[in-house]
Design a protein around this motif. Structure first.
Motif, PDB file in Angstrom:
ATOM      1  N   GLU A 141       0.821  -1.210   0.000  1.00 20.26           N
ATOM      2  CA  GLU A 141       0.000   0.000   0.000  1.00 20.26           C
ATOM      3  C   GLU A 141       0.858   1.265   0.000  1.00 20.26           C
ATOM      4  O   GLU A 141       0.515   2.259  -0.649  1.00 20.26           O
ATOM      5  N   PHE A 154       2.142   1.707  -3.450  1.00 19.06           N
ATOM      6  CA  PHE A 154       1.056   2.243  -4.278  1.00 19.06           C
ATOM      7  C   PHE A 154       0.923   3.754  -4.082  1.00 19.06           C
ATOM      8  O   PHE A 154       0.847   4.525  -5.050  1.00 19.06           O
ATOM      9  N   SER A 197      -3.779   5.378 -11.085  1.00 18.20           N
ATOM     10  CA  SER A 197      -4.173   4.421 -10.054  1.00 18.20           C
ATOM     11  C   SER A 197      -4.063   2.971 -10.518  1.00 18.20           C
ATOM     12  O   SER A 197      -3.560   2.105  -9.793  1.00 18.20           O
ATOM     13  N   GLY A 202      -1.372   0.341  -8.934  1.00 18.22           N
ATOM     14  CA  GLY A 202      -1.841  -0.857  -8.248  1.00 18.22           C
ATOM     15  C   GLY A 202      -1.174  -2.113  -8.760  1.00 18.22           C
ATOM     16  O   GLY A 202      -0.711  -2.951  -7.979  1.00 18.22           O
TER      17      GLY A 202
END
Length: 220
Positions: free
Chosen positions: A188, A191, A201, A205
């Motif tokens: 995360e 990301f 995005s 991801g």
């Protein structure tokens, strides 16, 4: 003469090994103490007591606690540089390199909490983007900007964002009881770093998932 020469070499070897053990003990004690306290709150007596060595032996290796601190910073920064180099060997894509570098440092901090935290506490230079330890981040973020993968951010701010995110992730892992999967935290954070660097995005991801897949075991 041969026997005397061998005895002399054996004696010198024992002295060298003893010196290495003493230096290692002092470095280890310093890491633990500086991880918990500010350098001003640590005395030479604290260090030699924790290392279980004579006070005089300390000065055979270091001029004072500041020189011990410098040695610890150099040691840990070298470790971190080798970790990042190893995980990015033969990888050219800037997005993948940045994500893996972040994950590698989070993994290192998890495996060596005292060592990493002592460097964080001591190395006020860590926020200096021109510090040698940040050369790889500067290069990878610069390459990402040049290739068009990263946008809307300068190399300087990109490095600052990366350093800040690593520090926050390590602090979260080290202070949160029963922390959830370290792999999930690293994924995360990778990301979010890629998003901050201007990656869309969907791409952020997929890259963050693939980039760190092999860096953490199944237990997280």
């Amino acid at each position: 003469m041969t026997g005397a020469g061998e005895a002399k070499r054996d004696g010198e070897s024992r002295i060298d090994r003893r010196r290495l053990r003493t230096r290692s003990a002092l470095l280890g004690a310093g890491q633990k103490l500086f991880a918990d306290r500010h350098i001003d709150g640590v005395t030479i007596d604290d260090i030699v007591e924790a290392a279980d060595v004579a006070k005089g032996s300390f000065y055979n290796h270091f001029d004072g606690k500041e020189s011990l601190a410098d040695a610890i910073i150099e040691l840990v920064q070298g470790d971190c540089e080798r970790e990042v180099f190893a995980v990015n060997l033969d990888i050219e894509d800037p997005s993948v390199r940045v994500a893996r570098a972040m994950a590698a440092l989070i993994r290192y901090a998890r495996q060596h909490p005292d060592r990493y935290q002592s460097m964080v506490n001591l190395a006020k230079r860590r926020a200096d983007i021109n510090a040698p330890i940040n050369a790889g981040a500067r290069r990878d973020i610069g390459a990402g900007i040049a290739s068009g993968q990263f946008a809307g951010i300068s190399v300087e701010m990109g490095v600052m964002v990366m350093l800040s995110m690593i520090a926050q992730a390590v602090d979260y892992i080290s202070t949160t009881p029963n922390v959830r999967s370290h792999k999930a935290v690293a994924r995360e954070m990778a990301f979010m770093l890629l998003r901050a660097l201007g990656v869309n995005s969907e791409t952020a991801g997929s890259v963050s998932e693939i980039a760190i897949a092999d860096l953490f075991n199944t237990k997280g």
